[in-house]
Motif scaffolding. Structure first.
Motif, short mmCIF file in Angstrom:
data_model
loop_
_atom_site.label_atom_id
_atom_site.label_comp_id
_atom_site.label_asym_id
_atom_site.label_seq_id
_atom_site.Cartn_x
_atom_site.Cartn_y
_atom_site.Cartn_z
N GLN A 1 0.82 -1.21 0.00
CA GLN A 1 0.00 0.00 0.00
C GLN A 1 0.86 1.27 0.00
OE1 GLN A 1 -3.28 0.25 -0.51
NE2 GLN A 1 -3.19 -1.97 -0.80
N GLU A 2 2.03 1.20 0.63
CA GLU A 2 2.94 2.35 0.59
C GLU A 2 3.43 2.58 -0.84
OE1 GLU A 2 5.89 1.36 3.52
OE2 GLU A 2 4.75 2.30 5.14
N SER B 1 0.62 4.13 -2.75
CA SER B 1 0.50 5.53 -2.34
C SER B 1 1.55 6.39 -3.03
CB SER B 1 0.65 5.63 -0.82
OG SER B 1 0.59 6.97 -0.41
#
Length: 112
Positions: free
Chosen positions: A65-66, A69
Motif C-alpha cells: 500500500q505504501e 501511495s
C-alpha cells in the motif's frame, strides 16, 4: 516406664504420617499444575505462530500500500504539471505549437 516410652513413639509417628500425606497431596497438586501449564503453553505457541503469520501478511500489505501511495502521489504531481496539460491538448484537442507542422494521414476512401 516401658509403656510410656512406647506411647511416645506412637505419638511421634502419627504426625509424620500426616505430614507425609500432605506432602504427597502437595506434590500431586504441583504435578497437575505443571501438566496444565505445559498443555496451555502448546496452545499459546500455536497461537503465537498464527499471530506471527498474520503480522507478516499485514506488513506485506502495508509495504504494498505504501508503494501504491507513492505511485498515486507521483501521478498526482504529473497531472498538475504543464507537461500533462500539453499532452491532453495534443491528444484530445489536436492542438499544436505555432512552429509545428501537422501531417495527417489520408484515408483511402477520401483519396479516390
Amino acid at each position: 516406664m516401658a509403656k510410656t516410652s512406647n506411647h511416645k513413639k506412637i505419638e511421634k509417628k502419627a504426625p509424620r504420617r500426616k505430614a507425609r500425606g500432605g506432602m504427597i497431596m502437595i506434590t500431586g497438586v504441583v504435578l497437575v499444575l505443571c501438566f496444565i501449564i505445559t498443555y496451555s503453553s502448546f496452545g499459546l505457541r500455536s497461537q503465537l505462530r498464527e499471530n506471527a503469520a498474520v503480522e507478516a501478511d499485514l506488513e506485506a500489505q502495508i509495504s504494498e500500500q505504501e508503494e501504491v501511495s507513492q505511485d498515486l502521489e507521483r501521478e498526482s504531481e504529473y497531472i498538475r504539471s504543464d507537461d500533462y496539460i500539453e499532452e491532453l491538448a495534443r491528444e484530445r484537442l489536436g492542438l499544436v505549437h505555432d512552429n509545428e507542422i501537422v501531417f495527417q494521414k489520408q484515408d483511402e476512401t477520401s483519396a479516390q
